[in-house]
Design an enzyme around this catalytic site. Structure first.
Site, PDB file in Angstrom:
ATOM      1  N   GLY A  17       0.798  -1.225   0.000  1.00 24.60           N
ATOM      2  CA  GLY A  17       0.000   0.000   0.000  1.00 24.60           C
ATOM      3  C   GLY A  17       0.828   1.271   0.000  1.00 24.60           C
ATOM      4  O   GLY A  17       0.332   2.334   0.362  1.00 24.60           O
ATOM      5  N   SER A  18       2.084   1.195  -0.463  1.00 22.38           N
ATOM      6  CA  SER A  18       2.891   2.423  -0.456  1.00 22.38           C
ATOM      7  C   SER A  18       2.322   3.453  -1.434  1.00 22.38           C
ATOM      8  O   SER A  18       2.409   4.658  -1.187  1.00 22.38           O
ATOM      9  CB  SER A  18       4.359   2.120  -0.753  1.00 22.38           C
ATOM     10  N   ASN A  19       1.741   3.006  -2.534  1.00 21.22           N
ATOM     11  CA  ASN A  19       1.105   3.967  -3.456  1.00 21.22           C
ATOM     12  C   ASN A  19      -0.134   4.586  -2.829  1.00 21.22           C
ATOM     13  O   ASN A  19      -0.383   5.782  -2.989  1.00 21.22           O
ATOM     14  CB  ASN A  19       0.769   3.297  -4.780  1.00 21.22           C
ATOM     15  N   ARG A  98      -5.376  -8.374  -9.296  1.00 21.79           N
ATOM     16  CA  ARG A  98      -6.391  -9.157 -10.010  1.00 21.79           C
ATOM     17  C   ARG A  98      -6.865  -8.379 -11.225  1.00 21.79           C
ATOM     18  O   ARG A  98      -6.930  -7.136 -11.189  1.00 21.79           O
ATOM     19  CB  ARG A  98      -7.605  -9.439  -9.117  1.00 21.79           C
ATOM     20  N   ASN A 114      -5.030   2.693 -12.995  1.00 25.63           N
ATOM     21  CA  ASN A 114      -4.077   1.717 -12.466  1.00 25.63           C
ATOM     22  C   ASN A 114      -2.669   2.288 -12.552  1.00 25.63           C
ATOM     23  O   ASN A 114      -2.380   3.124 -13.407  1.00 25.63           O
ATOM     24  CB  ASN A 114      -4.157   0.433 -13.309  1.00 25.63           C
ATOM     25  N   HIS A 116       1.244   0.894 -13.065  1.00 24.15           N
ATOM     26  CA  HIS A 116       1.960  -0.310 -13.493  1.00 24.15           C
ATOM     27  C   HIS A 116       3.460  -0.017 -13.476  1.00 24.15           C
ATOM     28  O   HIS A 116       3.891   1.040 -13.954  1.00 24.15           O
ATOM     29  CB  HIS A 116       1.502  -0.713 -14.899  1.00 24.15           C
ATOM     30  N   GLY A 150      -8.195  -5.028 -21.548  1.00 30.19           N
ATOM     31  CA  GLY A 150      -6.960  -5.801 -21.720  1.00 30.19           C
ATOM     32  C   GLY A 150      -6.104  -5.791 -20.466  1.00 30.19           C
ATOM     33  O   GLY A 150      -6.475  -5.195 -19.450  1.00 30.19           O
TER      34      GLY A 150
END
Ligand code: GAR
Length: 207
Positions: A17-19, A98, A114, A116, A150
């Site tokens: 959970g650092s973000n 997920r 998101n 990445h 995707g």
């Protein structure tokens, strides 16, 4: 900071959970006009839940079962119900491991983002920093993007690069990428909360 209302967001994560912490810190510092209305993890003892609770944010575990790598079926219904109840308008994936399937995507069309740990479209999927190192790339980084159907393919909002050093290990490279992630995620969210992120085709213009 504008006087407009703080955007209600939900954060989904599976790990440290650092973000999420960088987003909490930006909000608490007055540098991001949002409020986290709930944090959900598919991992019961994920540290992200305790981090949220320390800041008075409602946090709960919702299992992804019966699947291992996606949210679908009954689990997806539970996620949608909780997110709807929370009033979240944007869903922020912060280390959520997920794949988001059609039900949730349709419920929050264009409103799921998101982060990445690679310069997409290079190295989608798992352990991307390790993929970059093993490939022999000279530059790695992170990408904040809208989520589509995707795997790590949605429109890119922000990217930040880091050099790959001769003596990098998987751990040292990921640590440097994470430093950039913690700047990039609040920055991308600022563009969204202030209405500056405009989707034109699959390009995101930041006016
Ligand atoms: C981050 O590096 C994020 O980019 C990555 O997981 C880490 C979570 O760290 N996400 C993915 O790999 C998604 N495919 P955090 O829990 O400390 O924020």
């Amino acid at each position: 900071m504008t006087s407009e209302r703080a955007l209600p967001i939900a954060v989904l994560g599976s790990g440290s959970g650092s973000n999420c912490q960088s987003i909490i810190d930006a909000i608490e510092a007055g540098a991001l006009n949002a409020r986290i209305v709930c944090v959900i993890s598919d991992v019961e003892d994920a540290p992200i839940l305790a981090r949220a609770q320390r800041h008075g944010i409602p946090a709960e575990h919702i299992s992804g079962a019966p699947f291992k790598t996606k949210i679908a079926g009954d689990a997806e219904k539970q996620y949608i119900a909780r997110l709807t109840e929370s009033g979240a308008e944007v869903i922020v994936l912060a280390g959520f491991m997920r794949i988001i399937k059609a039900g949730l995507l349709e419920a929050y069309a264009g409103r799921i983002i998101n982060i990445h740990p690679s310069l997409l479209p290079a190295f989608p999927g798992l352990h991307s920093w390790k993929q970059a190192l093993e490939y022999g790339a000279k530059v790695a980084g992170c990408t904040v993007h809208f989520v589509d159907g995707g795997t790590d393919t949605g429109p890119i909002i922000i990217q930040r690069s880091v050099p790959i050093l001769e003596d990098d290990t998987s751990e040292s490279l990921h640590a440097r990428i994470q430093i950039e992630e913690h700047e990039a995620y609040p920055e991308a969210l600022r563009a969204i909360t202030s209405g500056r992120a405009k989707l034109i085709g699959r390009r995101v213009a930041l006016s």
